[in-house]
Scaffold this active site. Sequence first.
Site, PDB file in Angstrom:
ATOM      1  N   ASN A 112       6.180  -0.844   1.786  1.00  0.00           N
ATOM      2  CA  ASN A 112       4.748  -0.798   2.101  1.00  0.00           C
ATOM      3  C   ASN A 112       4.453   0.450   2.928  1.00  0.00           C
ATOM      4  O   ASN A 112       5.326   0.952   3.639  1.00  0.00           O
ATOM      5  CB  ASN A 112       4.378  -2.042   2.916  1.00  0.00           C
ATOM      6  N   HIS A 114       1.928   1.727   5.956  1.00  0.00           N
ATOM      7  CA  HIS A 114       1.050   1.163   6.978  1.00  0.00           C
ATOM      8  C   HIS A 114       0.491   2.298   7.843  1.00  0.00           C
ATOM      9  O   HIS A 114       1.242   3.170   8.279  1.00  0.00           O
ATOM     10  CB  HIS A 114       1.845   0.172   7.838  1.00  0.00           C
ATOM     11  N   SER A 141       3.596   4.772   8.674  1.00  0.00           N
ATOM     12  CA  SER A 141       4.984   4.327   8.507  1.00  0.00           C
ATOM     13  C   SER A 141       5.182   3.749   7.111  1.00  0.00           C
ATOM     14  O   SER A 141       4.322   3.021   6.623  1.00  0.00           O
ATOM     15  CB  SER A 141       5.325   3.201   9.496  1.00  0.00           C
ATOM     16  N   ASP A 150       4.415  -6.457   8.527  1.00  0.00           N
ATOM     17  CA  ASP A 150       4.577  -5.083   9.034  1.00  0.00           C
ATOM     18  C   ASP A 150       5.763  -4.927   9.984  1.00  0.00           C
ATOM     19  O   ASP A 150       5.702  -4.155  10.945  1.00  0.00           O
ATOM     20  CB  ASP A 150       3.277  -4.622   9.742  1.00  0.00           C
TER      21      ASP A 150
HETATM   22  C1  GRF Z   1      -3.976   3.263   3.578  1.00  0.00           C
HETATM   23  O1  GRF Z   1      -4.362   3.787   4.812  1.00  0.00           O
HETATM   24  C2  GRF Z   1      -2.768   2.372   3.746  1.00  0.00           C
HETATM   25  O2  GRF Z   1      -1.889   2.810   4.718  1.00  0.00           O
HETATM   26  C3  GRF Z   1      -3.399   1.077   4.151  1.00  0.00           C
HETATM   27  O3  GRF Z   1      -4.572   0.983   3.380  1.00  0.00           O
HETATM   28  C4  GRF Z   1      -5.016   2.299   3.013  1.00  0.00           C
HETATM   29  C5  GRF Z   1      -5.107   2.326   1.535  1.00  0.00           C
HETATM   30  O4  GRF Z   1      -5.657   3.506   1.065  1.00  0.00           O
HETATM   31  N1  GRF Z   1      -2.483  -0.013   4.028  1.00  0.00           N
HETATM   32  P1  GRF Z   1      -5.650   3.837  -0.471  1.00  0.00           P
HETATM   33  O5  GRF Z   1      -6.235   2.624  -1.196  1.00  0.00           O
HETATM   34  O6  GRF Z   1      -4.255   4.126  -0.899  1.00  0.00           O
HETATM   35  O7  GRF Z   1      -6.548   5.027  -0.624  1.00  0.00           O
END
Ligand code: GRF
Length: 192
Positions: A112, A114, A141, A150
């Site tokens: 994932n 984050h 991360s 997370d």
């Molecule tokens: C990103 O900031 C990711 O880290 C978080 O949600 C956002 C998703 O953005 N979990 P995208 O849909 O990839 O543009």
Amino acid sequence: MTKLIGSKKIKTAVFISGTGSNLKNLIKFSKKRNSPISIDLIVSNSSKSKGLKYADQFKIKKKIFSFDHVTNTERKILIQLNKYEINFICLAGFMKILSKNFIKKFKGKIINIHPSLLPKYKGLNTHERAIKNKDKFAGCSVHYVTEKLDSGKIIMQKKIKIANKDNSYSLAKKVLKQEHKIYPASIIKILN
Ligand code: GRF
């Protein structure tokens, strides 16, 4: 995690809920010679996810699941993952929490991204919290997904400076730029 064998790419599913900029970035990366993954399936919990347009644009199979009933939904997802011989999952802005059972079935094969410097700011609204706390740094991360939200082992992080004039939007934009760098780099790190 199984490493890349020969020239065969690892069939990967990307799970999204929203805009899909990480998805788009991963698709582009997957087409490069040095990418250990191919993206063969896009999963979303909503038909409204803007990122679903990349499935059409890049001719990748997409599946939408409502998640009204988690156990049933995950059973259906597993059938699709099996059908498309998916062996690796990248969560990219996916807003649903996968069950312990599901994660167990893909142990060590779900990662994932984050938008915080974990273990700081697990969960939502990471940028708002960093700004409210007057943090000097923010970041992102990439980590393994475990049953604890997370909290899985961190694969890669990128730290950036928070400017005085930053708000949560400008910060999100800056961090996203870094996300697009470390997500592919993390995949290379663990799979190549
Ligand atoms: C990103 O900031 C990711 O880290 C978080 O949600 C956002 C998703 O953005 N979990 P995208 O849909 O990839 O543009």
